[in-house]
Write an enzyme that holds these catalytic residues in place. Sequence first.
Site, short mmCIF file in Angstrom:
data_model
loop_
_atom_site.label_atom_id
_atom_site.label_comp_id
_atom_site.label_asym_id
_atom_site.label_seq_id
_atom_site.Cartn_x
_atom_site.Cartn_y
_atom_site.Cartn_z
N HIS A 199 77.65 -57.62 48.51
CA HIS A 199 77.19 -57.75 49.90
C HIS A 199 78.37 -57.66 50.87
O HIS A 199 78.36 -56.83 51.79
CB HIS A 199 76.47 -59.09 50.07
N GLU A 200 79.37 -58.48 50.65
CA GLU A 200 80.48 -58.51 51.60
C GLU A 200 81.25 -57.19 51.59
O GLU A 200 81.76 -56.75 52.61
CB GLU A 200 81.42 -59.69 51.31
N HIS A 259 79.64 -54.80 54.00
CA HIS A 259 80.16 -54.94 55.36
C HIS A 259 81.51 -54.23 55.48
O HIS A 259 81.80 -53.55 56.46
CB HIS A 259 80.38 -56.41 55.70
N HIS A 311 81.29 -50.57 55.92
CA HIS A 311 80.86 -50.27 57.29
C HIS A 311 82.08 -50.27 58.22
O HIS A 311 82.18 -49.45 59.14
CB HIS A 311 79.84 -51.34 57.72
ZN LIG Z 1 76.32 -60.35 55.57
#
Ligand SMILES: [Zn+2]
Length: 708
Positions: free
Chosen positions: A497-498, A501, A504
């Site tokens: 998940h991290e 980010h 991105h």
């Molecule tokens: Zn998040």
Amino acid sequence: MKKAIPYLALALLVVACNNSKEKENPNKSEEQMNNTENPLLSESTLPYGAPDFSKIKDEHFMPAMLKGIEKQKKAVEAIANSKEEPTFDNTVLALEKSSELLSRSSQIFYALAGSNTNETLQAVEEEMAPKFAAQSDMIYLNENLFKRFKTLYDKKESLNLDAESLKLLENYYEDFEIAGANLSSEDKEKLKEYNEKIATLTTKFGKTLLDANNAGAVTFTNKEDLAGVDEDFLKSKESKDGKGWTIPLQNTTQQPLLQSMENRASREKLFKAAWHRSDQGANDTREIIKQLVEVRAQKAKLLGFNNYAEWSLQKTMAKTPENVNKFFSGLIPAATAKAQAESNEIQKMIKAKGQDFKLEPWDWNYYAEMVRKEKYDLDENQIKPYFELNNVLEKGVFYAANKLYGITYKERTDIPTYQEDVKVYELFEENGDQLGLFYTDYFARPSKSGGAWMDNFVTQSKLYNKKPVIYNVLNIPKPAGNEPALLTYDEVETMFHEFGHALHGFFASQQYPSLSGTAVARDFVEFPSQFNENWALYPDVLKNYAIHYKTGKQIPQELIDKIKNSGTFNQGYSLTENLAGSNLDMQWHTISADKKIEDVNAFENEALNKTKLDVVHAVPPRYRSTYFSHIFAGGYAAGYYSYSWTEMLHHDAYNWFETHGGLTRENGQRFRDMVLSRGNTLNLEKMYKDWRGSDPKIEPMLKARGLK
Ligand SMILES: [Zn+2]
């Protein structure tokens, strides 16, 4: 989670307090120190402009940020009072550039304040908070400055701007407008009053709720009443007088202990303490809620909107309350139907255990846990040996990114870090070009906040010729000595998940820092991260990283199936309680300014009833209005839906990959080109649609949750 430092979160600007009386404390260390001694005052000479933690000391932050504030103030005054005709360069670009020092120093500061804090940094944080709020006011309530932006905005088509520069102008203009810069001076005064009231009421709500949570703690004096509860946990909750055990309340409706408490009367007692913590007595929050929703509605009306949600959703992907409500209505029937089926199953379990009572909310987790054990029998200790931290990162997270985007990595031991457990990697493009620096700070420690998050030390921008420097923070228990760190599946997912980010941020390709990478709306920012979680269980990826740390054997299929199946457990309940909360939020914030709220509990019941979110008796909302701090004390008013909105996006996006060949370079590149690299330069709805070929659909989300 993506952490946004307060100053950069300008889109959701709160015009908070009146700082006119506040005198800045003369700061000794600033006087003592000249520029050459404070490494934050100049650009770092390390690769990528990475912060030089071998030189940065706690006492450097305050003077650097104060200087940054001062520098920006001067720049803003110069723009606002300029006699020159406004141009893009002398106004928009000049404002964008005004925050260089402030951003640089505060980005590093907030990184440490979150992951490696101490008393000095905490004191700085407290002292700086009102100054950052005042800085926003200084910009967005400056009439001359706004006039110049308005002049440019009104003739934006004739300025011959490239698309991103036009977006920058529009973005600033919208922030001015949202903050009320367009109002008459009389209305501006009114707006200030409303904002002050809102700030006072939200603070009061937070404080009252804190007291309510403390006062609501339940003391048990008879140990039998706590049968089933973990002994070590109980030991830590012994009352000071030694006469019992005091169980503190958590902010949600359901309390963690309800899963293990065998005594039904104790469960009911704890649940009801949570349910009624703030709808009676000294810590009743209902009056605050009434006033708060009314003044928010009035504020929206003053700014030209029918309700608060309309005003606050302007810059989001969902755009309007109607779109959010439409989204809810697509989910509610499936969620409640599944919750009903789960409820039936639990009722059966109650009967199988020789009991004869109707399932109530305080029974749910206790019996659901029995159902879970019977149906899934997933033992964390069986799985963990296959999830060794470095394997998960390098052979899992990085591997998936290599297959999709071609990126490679190399550890850098020459870059100073702020703590010994932090590691630094340099990432490269497929052709060997530099992509950026990636810091991992994975282990829990007392100086770190809970949870997990990503942010930038250095934001990508062509304006400053900067490549990104990004960190991920997790809270994995640190193993003793040289033992390997073995993760739970949740922790594996969090790592993916991290890094989502992070991608991105790494793929950002913007001219301007304020539009770069993750600087997007709340109902979009969790999309790339949640999307990246999907690769954790992707067969090719899993095979590569889920290797037993001792035997070197791949994880057996039987365990994979168990992980997958358990992912759909209790999803009817969890989606329904979440939707009930989101729906309450949306209904409180779509009332019109002339509506008088008579009874908070009645409003709540009606809100749940008319959306059919109360059809399963034993599924209460995740938060009742009276303790819904996200929306009445935090920054999530009319925004709690974002969590399920991005969930819809990521499942829908993954569905596209599944039907287009899965984990391939081509698919990854297309996603990078059309979505991940675009930052906040495009209309998010259109950007998504252009990439996906259609608007997002909820079916893949329902399927992933086992609701279809
Ligand atoms: Zn998040």
